[in-house]
Design a protein around this motif. Structure first.
Motif, PDB file in Angstrom:
ATOM      1  N   THR A 404       0.848  -1.192   0.000  1.00  0.00           N
ATOM      2  CA  THR A 404       0.000   0.000   0.000  1.00  0.00           C
ATOM      3  C   THR A 404       0.884   1.241   0.000  1.00  0.00           C
ATOM      4  O   THR A 404       2.010   1.218   0.490  1.00  0.00           O
ATOM      5  N   THR A 405       0.352   2.344  -0.578  1.00  0.00           N
ATOM      6  CA  THR A 405       1.190   3.525  -0.778  1.00  0.00           C
ATOM      7  C   THR A 405       0.583   4.814  -0.247  1.00  0.00           C
ATOM      8  O   THR A 405       1.194   5.872  -0.379  1.00  0.00           O
ATOM      9  N   SER A 406      -0.605   4.760   0.342  1.00  0.00           N
ATOM     10  CA  SER A 406      -1.256   5.971   0.843  1.00  0.00           C
ATOM     11  C   SER A 406      -1.590   5.821   2.309  1.00  0.00           C
ATOM     12  O   SER A 406      -2.068   4.769   2.747  1.00  0.00           O
ATOM     13  N   ASP A 407      -1.400   6.891   3.067  1.00  0.00           N
ATOM     14  CA  ASP A 407      -1.768   6.867   4.477  1.00  0.00           C
ATOM     15  C   ASP A 407      -3.287   6.805   4.656  1.00  0.00           C
ATOM     16  O   ASP A 407      -3.770   6.455   5.726  1.00  0.00           O
ATOM     17  N   SER A 408      -4.023   7.096   3.602  1.00  0.00           N
ATOM     18  CA  SER A 408      -5.488   7.028   3.668  1.00  0.00           C
ATOM     19  C   SER A 408      -6.000   5.602   3.535  1.00  0.00           C
ATOM     20  O   SER A 408      -7.171   5.347   3.824  1.00  0.00           O
ATOM     21  N   ALA A 409      -5.173   4.699   3.054  1.00  0.00           N
ATOM     22  CA  ALA A 409      -5.678   3.367   2.699  1.00  0.00           C
ATOM     23  C   ALA A 409      -4.662   2.294   3.061  1.00  0.00           C
ATOM     24  O   ALA A 409      -3.615   2.187   2.426  1.00  0.00           O
ATOM     25  N   ARG A 410      -4.983   1.520   4.063  1.00  0.00           N
ATOM     26  CA  ARG A 410      -4.138   0.395   4.459  1.00  0.00           C
ATOM     27  C   ARG A 410      -4.920  -0.903   4.291  1.00  0.00           C
ATOM     28  O   ARG A 410      -6.156  -0.919   4.330  1.00  0.00           O
ATOM     29  N   LEU A 411      -4.195  -1.992   4.127  1.00  0.00           N
ATOM     30  CA  LEU A 411      -4.790  -3.321   4.032  1.00  0.00           C
ATOM     31  C   LEU A 411      -4.141  -4.222   5.074  1.00  0.00           C
ATOM     32  O   LEU A 411      -2.918  -4.139   5.293  1.00  0.00           O
ATOM     33  N   PRO A 412      -4.906  -5.071   5.728  1.00  0.00           N
ATOM     34  CA  PRO A 412      -4.331  -5.945   6.762  1.00  0.00           C
ATOM     35  C   PRO A 412      -3.257  -6.856   6.191  1.00  0.00           C
ATOM     36  O   PRO A 412      -3.465  -7.509   5.177  1.00  0.00           O
ATOM     37  N   GLY A 418       4.860   4.387   1.395  1.00  0.00           N
ATOM     38  CA  GLY A 418       4.060   5.407   0.741  1.00  0.00           C
ATOM     39  C   GLY A 418       4.213   6.781   1.326  1.00  0.00           C
ATOM     40  O   GLY A 418       5.117   7.059   2.133  1.00  0.00           O
ATOM     41  N   TYR A 419       3.303   7.649   0.916  1.00  0.00           N
ATOM     42  CA  TYR A 419       3.304   9.027   1.369  1.00  0.00           C
ATOM     43  C   TYR A 419       2.721   9.140   2.782  1.00  0.00           C
ATOM     44  O   TYR A 419       1.846   8.372   3.175  1.00  0.00           O
ATOM     45  N   THR A 420       3.208  10.123   3.509  1.00  0.00           N
ATOM     46  CA  THR A 420       2.713  10.373   4.864  1.00  0.00           C
ATOM     47  C   THR A 420       1.390  11.134   4.807  1.00  0.00           C
ATOM     48  O   THR A 420       0.970  11.618   3.753  1.00  0.00           O
ATOM     49  N   HIS A 421       0.768  11.247   5.955  1.00  0.00           N
ATOM     50  CA  HIS A 421      -0.523  11.924   6.047  1.00  0.00           C
ATOM     51  C   HIS A 421      -0.452  13.364   5.548  1.00  0.00           C
ATOM     52  O   HIS A 421      -1.380  13.859   4.899  1.00  0.00           O
ATOM     53  N   ASP A 422       0.652  14.058   5.826  1.00  0.00           N
ATOM     54  CA  ASP A 422       0.771  15.460   5.410  1.00  0.00           C
ATOM     55  C   ASP A 422       1.521  15.630   4.089  1.00  0.00           C
ATOM     56  O   ASP A 422       1.822  16.748   3.676  1.00  0.00           O
ATOM     57  N   HIS A 423       1.822  14.517   3.429  1.00  0.00           N
ATOM     58  CA  HIS A 423       2.532  14.534   2.145  1.00  0.00           C
ATOM     59  C   HIS A 423       3.882  15.260   2.236  1.00  0.00           C
ATOM     60  O   HIS A 423       4.387  15.767   1.231  1.00  0.00           O
ATOM     61  N   SER A 424       4.466  15.271   3.409  1.00  0.00           N
ATOM     62  CA  SER A 424       5.753  15.942   3.571  1.00  0.00           C
ATOM     63  C   SER A 424       6.888  15.185   2.894  1.00  0.00           C
ATOM     64  O   SER A 424       7.970  15.740   2.706  1.00  0.00           O
ATOM     65  N   ASN A 425       6.639  13.930   2.510  1.00  0.00           N
ATOM     66  CA  ASN A 425       7.699  13.158   1.853  1.00  0.00           C
ATOM     67  C   ASN A 425       7.458  12.991   0.355  1.00  0.00           C
ATOM     68  O   ASN A 425       7.949  12.042  -0.258  1.00  0.00           O
ATOM     69  N   LEU A 426       6.705  13.906  -0.257  1.00  0.00           N
ATOM     70  CA  LEU A 426       6.548  13.858  -1.714  1.00  0.00           C
ATOM     71  C   LEU A 426       7.897  13.918  -2.422  1.00  0.00           C
ATOM     72  O   LEU A 426       8.064  13.357  -3.509  1.00  0.00           O
ATOM     73  N   GLY A 427       8.855  14.570  -1.786  1.00  0.00           N
ATOM     74  CA  GLY A 427      10.191  14.643  -2.368  1.00  0.00           C
ATOM     75  C   GLY A 427      10.907  13.312  -2.411  1.00  0.00           C
ATOM     76  O   GLY A 427      11.948  13.176  -3.067  1.00  0.00           O
ATOM     77  N   GLU A 428      10.374  12.306  -1.706  1.00  0.00           N
ATOM     78  CA  GLU A 428      10.989  10.974  -1.690  1.00  0.00           C
ATOM     79  C   GLU A 428      10.353  10.038  -2.715  1.00  0.00           C
ATOM     80  O   GLU A 428      10.528   8.820  -2.658  1.00  0.00           O
ATOM     81  N   THR A 429       9.609  10.607  -3.679  1.00  0.00           N
ATOM     82  CA  THR A 429       8.877   9.795  -4.649  1.00  0.00           C
ATOM     83  C   THR A 429       9.783   8.817  -5.376  1.00  0.00           C
ATOM     84  O   THR A 429       9.455   7.626  -5.521  1.00  0.00           O
ATOM     85  N   GLU A 430      10.929   9.268  -5.843  1.00  0.00           N
ATOM     86  CA  GLU A 430      11.827   8.389  -6.592  1.00  0.00           C
ATOM     87  C   GLU A 430      12.333   7.238  -5.721  1.00  0.00           C
ATOM     88  O   GLU A 430      12.352   6.076  -6.148  1.00  0.00           O
ATOM     89  N   ALA A 431      12.712   7.545  -4.491  1.00  0.00           N
ATOM     90  CA  ALA A 431      13.219   6.503  -3.588  1.00  0.00           C
ATOM     91  C   ALA A 431      12.127   5.483  -3.259  1.00  0.00           C
ATOM     92  O   ALA A 431      12.383   4.271  -3.220  1.00  0.00           O
ATOM     93  N   LEU A 432      10.922   5.960  -3.033  1.00  0.00           N
ATOM     94  CA  LEU A 432       9.808   5.055  -2.748  1.00  0.00           C
ATOM     95  C   LEU A 432       9.538   4.147  -3.943  1.00  0.00           C
ATOM     96  O   LEU A 432       9.317   2.934  -3.793  1.00  0.00           O
TER      97      LEU A 432
END
Length: 680
Positions: A404-412, A418-432
């Motif tokens: 999963t890649t969004s803080d809004s959506a997790r699966l058991p 993925g991205y954090t709740h505040d999208h502060s790590n958008l700059g880490e897109t390539e690394a992710l």
């Protein structure tokens, strides 16, 4: 309306200042108990129309679907269709919309014995509140995923994240529509201004003009909405206000609740959909027409197979980019793979497909378990919306890694990168993205012994259509398309979209409605989940023009077009709206006067409620094979079916028989053409 014939449907209209909606119909003179009995009988009849899993196995139009259902049944793997069978009979009160659980004095349901909830809310109010809450969720759904693209556009323009801005043409055109000064401005400067406008329209708290709506809406519609006092402040505000109004002990007038319903619908159209679409096209560029393989037969053995599933394109585009890098392809080959191949589930796959090519679309959300059941997928990348939690059970059966890649959506039990709740790590897109692709390669190496079963059904489809593409194709305007409609070469245009719903035989209604429309010279646009059967069954090929009536066939062959124009993902309803507006402008006629329609035969969720309302508010009818949960209130049902005729020039048509539904579209188009004095 089939099984609702017993419900009183008489209408009265009042002045705007008195009420936005019809007076209560004549059933109020009869006992509440009789009315409740009538709608419960109607719902009982409705439930009898729901297909079983066996019906789907026998009638689904895609042979790959039928084959995989039998395969998973033999293996003992449960699917959506098994669970739908297990849920029968579904709750009559829920289907009718008369169950309220907004507070802890309930839940309350409307019956002959109890015609009001504990707080005194009657069926009209309960149904209206439930409907508004559903719509607010639709606004939030498209708005939240759009916010990610808006933020990415803003940060890319500011240079704080390393994502290239690829939509220069879209940015300059949008800037002009917004009235921005463009001379001497760089693409980045304009992109930042546009992103700020879109974010403000999405999240404004201090009342002010909604700039996107003002800039892009047709003047005739803008005046209509202004006169009705339904212009939104922002998507955030209208969702917030909708939840406020429907909280316990707040808005007790069902008519006023439906007034907010309309305002919320405009917020959905012009922020959650159009605003999000502008951000995506500005950042990633417009789609390109290209040809794609489609369906399960296109799965490749021996490759690191990665499926992208959901609706958020920012990380997906980088995942696809990194999966084609020399570094990661070499790593895959070192593990014995032939390469890395991407596949699309639901909308993330569609947007990647038309922008980057070689992302093979396989299935909509309801069919996701069938794709996993092939055993061919090594990594499943899930972001937001239409990702059912049940996929985890099938993934376990075949040892497919789910990320999963969004803080809004997790699966058991899924892994999360993925991205954090505040999208502060958008700059880490390539690394992710690199980490996720590497995880796919690891999964491939660990799954060598998993048996693979691939039904051998695949076709090619033309994809990547847009208003911009058609404008260029027709020499700089949509006038030739308008002229073809006026002279009768094209009877009309339908936007055939929506999700899928097990209340209807899977994908059958969409496919067979399309056949009827094309035979009657109706051009189709499509996107999202409903587009998958049209892709898989060959409707999006240029040679499918042979299925059209002679006038439409000649037009399509002259311009090298398929009878179904694939616009992309569900957000790309904005592309369809742009084409409707362009033809309307060329015809010098309002949209409500033209042979245009919206149809989502198999719709199933909050976004579907919002999309249908959005197109009705533009002035065109919407056509469906699934009822909204309003049967418990004749007032609200009357509003949904006919109440928008006087206000917007449109109505909602529901017919459980999809072939009859298609014929209604044809006849309604002929009637509109007669009113215009055009050949029918």
């Amino acid at each position: 309306m089939l099984y609702f014939a017993k419900l009183p449907m008489r209408w009265h209209h009042e002045k705007l200042e008195d009420s936005i909606l019809p007076k209560e119909p004549s059933h109020r003179s009869s006992s509440v108990g009789t009315v409740v009995d009538d709608y419960m009988k109607a719902v009982s009849e409705y439930r009898k129309s729901f297909p079983s899993k066996q019906d789907v196995i026998e009638q689904a139009p895609d042979p790959a679907v039928r084959e995989m259902l039998l395969r998973l049944q033999e293996m003992g793997c449960e699917t959506t269709f098994d669970r739908f069978d297990q849920q029968q009979p579904q709750c009559s009160f829920g289907i009718a919309g008369v169950c309220c659980r907004n507070c802890s004095m309930g839940p309350c349901k409307i019956t002959p014995k109890s015609p009001r909830g504990v707080c005194g809310a009657d069926a009209d109010l309960i149904v209206a509140r439930n409907l508004l809450r559903s719509l607010a969720a639709g606004v939030a759904a498209h708005g939240a995923r759009g916010r990610e693209s808006m933020l990415a556009l803003k940060y890319a323009a500011e240079g704080t994240i390393n994502i290239p801005i690829e939509g220069e043409g879209k940015i300059r055109k949008t800037a002009a529509v917004f009235g921005l000064a463009t001379e001497g401005k760089s693409v980045a400067e304009l992109a930042k201004q546009i992103a700020d406008i879109l974010l403000e329209d999405l999240s404004r708290t201090i009342p002010a003009e909604h700039r996107t709506l003002r800039a892009f809406a047709a003047p005739e519609r803008l005046q209509t909405w202004t006169d009705l006092d339904i212009l939104p402040i922002s998507a955030y505000h209208e969702s917030f206000e909708s939840l406020h109004q429907t909280s316990v002990g707040t808005n007790g007038d069902w008519k006023h609740v439906m007034h907010q319903f309309e305002r919320c619908g405009l917020a959905f159209s012009w922020s959650s959909v159009l605003g999000s679409s502008i951000a995506m096209d500005s950042l990633f560029g417009l789609p390109n027409r290209n040809t794609s393989k489609v369906n399960l037969g296109a799965l490749k053995k021996g490759y690191v197979n990665i499926a992208v599933h959901g609706h958020s394109p920012v990380l997906v585009q980088e995942i696809v980019k990194q999966g084609r890098s020399e570094e990661l392809v070499r790593l895959a080959k070192e593990q014995g793979a032939l390469g890395i191949q991407f596949y699309g589930i639901c909308c993330s796959g569609l947007s990647a497909m038309y922008r980057y090519g070689n992302v093979i679309p396989l299935s909509n959300a309801v069919g996701a378990e069938l794709v996993l059941g092939t055993g061919a997928i090594d990594l499943w990348v899930a972001d937001v919306q239409d990702v059912f939690p049940s996929i985890m059970e099938v993934a376990k059966c075949f040892r497919t890694t789910v990320v999963t890649t969004s803080d809004s959506a997790r699966l058991p039990e899924a892994e999360h990168y993925g991205y954090t709740h505040d999208h502060s790590n958008l700059g880490e897109t390539e690394a992710l993205a690199k980490k996720i692709v590497r995880r796919g390669i690891e999964s491939f190496a660990a799954r060598r012994d998993v048996p693979v079963f691939i039904p051998q059904y695949e076709v090619e489809a033309d994809v990547g259509f847009s208003a911009e593409y058609l404008t260029a194709l027709f020499g700089g305007s949509l006038a030739p398309l308008q002229q073809a409609i006026e002279n009768g070469s094209i009877l009309g245009i339908v936007n055939l979209v929506g999700c899928n719903n097990p209340r209807v035989v899977y994908e059958k209604a969409v496919a067979e409605v399309a056949s009827v429309l094309i035979e009657n010279n109706i051009l189709i646009m499509t996107n999202g989940c409903a587009s998958f059967p049209l892709l898989k069954l060959g409707f999006c090929q240029t040679k499918a023009a042979q299925q059209a009536g002679q006038p439409l066939r000649a037009f399509l062959q002259e311009h090298n077009l398929p009878p179904v124009l694939h616009m992309g993902e569900c957000l790309d309803n904005a592309r369809a709206s742009a084409i409707f507006k362009g033809v309307s402008d060329a015809a010098k006629q309002p949209i409500k006067a033209l042979p245009f329609a919206f149809s989502s035969p198999e719709w199933s969720n909050e976004k579907g409620t919002a999309a249908a309302l959005s197109f009705r508010m533009l002035g065109m009818n919407s056509y469906h094979c699934v009822y909204p949960p309003v049967q418990g209130s004749a007032n609200v049902m009357n509003y949904m079916m006919e109440g928008t005729v006087e206000r917007f020039g449109s109505k909602m048509v529901v017919d459980l028989n999809h072939l009859s539904l298609a014929e209604k579209i044809v006849q309604d188009f002929k009637q509109k053409r007669n009113q215009l004095g055009w050949k029918a």
